[in-house]
Write an enzyme that holds these catalytic residues in place. Structure first.
Site, PDB file in Angstrom:
ATOM      1  N   HIS A 169      -4.744   1.693  -7.549  1.00 44.18           N
ATOM      2  CA  HIS A 169      -4.327   2.876  -8.311  1.00 44.18           C
ATOM      3  C   HIS A 169      -4.515   2.555  -9.788  1.00 44.18           C
ATOM      4  O   HIS A 169      -3.907   1.622 -10.316  1.00 44.18           O
ATOM      5  CB  HIS A 169      -2.874   3.237  -8.025  1.00 44.18           C
ATOM      6  CG  HIS A 169      -2.462   4.527  -8.685  1.00 44.18           C
ATOM      7  ND1 HIS A 169      -2.532   5.745  -8.054  1.00 44.18           N
ATOM      8  CD2 HIS A 169      -2.000   4.778  -9.945  1.00 44.18           C
ATOM      9  CE1 HIS A 169      -2.125   6.694  -8.874  1.00 44.18           C
ATOM     10  NE2 HIS A 169      -1.799   6.134 -10.038  1.00 44.18           N
ATOM     11  N   CYS A 170      -5.352   3.331 -10.462  1.00 41.56           N
ATOM     12  CA  CYS A 170      -5.715   3.034 -11.848  1.00 41.56           C
ATOM     13  C   CYS A 170      -4.940   3.951 -12.793  1.00 41.56           C
ATOM     14  O   CYS A 170      -5.132   5.174 -12.761  1.00 41.56           O
ATOM     15  CB  CYS A 170      -7.214   3.218 -12.048  1.00 41.56           C
ATOM     16  SG  CYS A 170      -7.750   2.864 -13.732  1.00 41.56           S
TER      17      CYS A 170
END
Length: 379
Positions: A169-170
């Site tokens: 998850h960025c």
């Protein structure tokens, strides 16, 4: 007493726990956009600093201006396009085949944790193309989404969903990077790196002139000097990140699989999904090379099943196109529901470069046990 529709429950009061919980969640969603707004503001400022202050007001050579402006806008457009696609491409979730039926969910809740509960999961996964397991040998099950996890699928605690081929998850894109947008994320890193390198290279001579007082001290001095520092700094960080993800693509791994190697029924294999450099590259970018450099979806597969380089796969699971132990070419399977594209079929049927010898396969099958499956939740 007159019969009629039941009145809707009143909304929670302003001080009720439910109301505060909703406000907190909305505030969290807004905060998640802060890194994206930061990158967007830096990008807008860099556009003004490069186009206006450097090219239009500082450069004196007309030819240099035209070349720099044309090249800059090409890099800028590709950077923004890939960044936009990475942010707003929704992550893909497991299809309905992997969700437990209502009766299976009831059985799972009703049965105590034991062999009967394990049997429910084993029955639900019987016709699904899954080959990875938990550390204890259990079927990978998500108790929040109530589904059997496909291979390479993980539950994201931020999105609160199971994401197909989840990489990470960025926060910089406020999105999960997975099967649906991994190519876009890789192109975003590539074009942002080229964007910064181009700015640093073309700005260097003017940075040196301003630094040595070779040019008059104007408003452009601050923008040109800070633009070079920012471009050089981002180039260093982006080059390491881009290089790391290029290595992941070459090995057909995700970031999560580097930290926790996939566990197959017979053993842990950190290279279980690697098919060789060429096929690994084509799984992400596709077979049509004209789309490789454009942020349009061209990855192979459906995100739910993947070919592997393993010979002794799980005999209890349904065969997939990537399985090498299929007993019959005419056998009908329930999955995948839609036919494979020609490009994917070529990828999966070109076996000489990633198959193992028959003797090794037979050796691997000898002594394979059938450990009891225990339900284990994992992220």
């Amino acid at each position: 007493m007159r019969c009629g529709k039941m009145a809707a429950p009143p909304p929670p009061a302003a001080g009720a726990p439910g109301a505060w919980g909703g406000v907190r969640r909305r505030c969290q969603r807004l905060l998640y956009w802060v890194p994206v707004l930061f990158i967007s503001s830096i990008l807008c400022w860099s556009y003004y600093a490069y186009v206006t202050q450097l090219c239009l007001l500082t450069m004196t050579n007309i030819g240099e201006k035209v070349v720099c402006l044309v090249a800059y806008h090409i890099f800028f457009m590709l950077f923004v396009w890939s960044y936009w696609k990475t942010i707003f491409t929704l992550p893909m979730n497991p299809s309905k085949e992997f969700h437990l039926s209502y009766s299976d969910k009831e059985s799972l809740e009703r049965e105590p944790r034991g062999e009967s509960q394990q049997e429910v999961l084993r029955r639900a996964a019987k016709d699904l193309p899954i080959y990875t397991r938990t550390m204890s040998g259990a079927i990978r099950y998500c108790d929040r989404c109530h589904l059997v996890k496909p291979d390479r699928c993980h539950h994201c605690s931020v999105c609160d969903k199971c994401i197909l081929k989840m990489d990470h998850h960025c926060p910089w894109v406020n999105n999960c990077v997975g099967f649906s947008n991994y190519k876009f994320f890789l192109l975003f890193l590539a074009y942002s790196l080229l964007y910064c390198l181009f700015i640093a290279a073309t700005d260097l001579q003017y940075f040196i002139k301003f630094w040595t007082n070779g040019l008059p001290d104007t408003q452009a001095k601050f923008h040109i000097m800070f633009l070079f520092f920012a471009a050089a700094m981002f180039s260093v960080s982006l080059s390491s990140l881009f290089g790391y993800h290029c290595w992941l693509v070459s090995k057909n791994k995700s970031t999560l699989e580097v930290f926790r190697a996939p566990i197959f029924r017979h053993r842990t294999d950190k290279n279980g999904f690697s098919l060789g450099f060429s096929k690994n590259l084509r799984q992400v970018f596709g077979d049509e090379k004209k789309y490789w450099l454009l942020p349009v979806f061209s990855s192979l597969g459906d995100g739910c099943s993947f070919p592997t380089c393993l010979v002794n796969q799980d005999p209890e699971q349904a065969s997939t196109p990537g399985g090498l132990n299929s007993t019959s070419k005419n056998e009908n399977h329930l999955f995948p529901a839609k036919p494979l594209r020609d490009s994917q079929s070529h990828l999966l049927t070109d076996t000489p470069s990633w198959s193992e010898t028959t003797a090794k396969a037979e050796k691997g099958k000898v002594g394979m046990s059938n450990p009891a499956l225990t339900m284990e939740n994992e992220t």
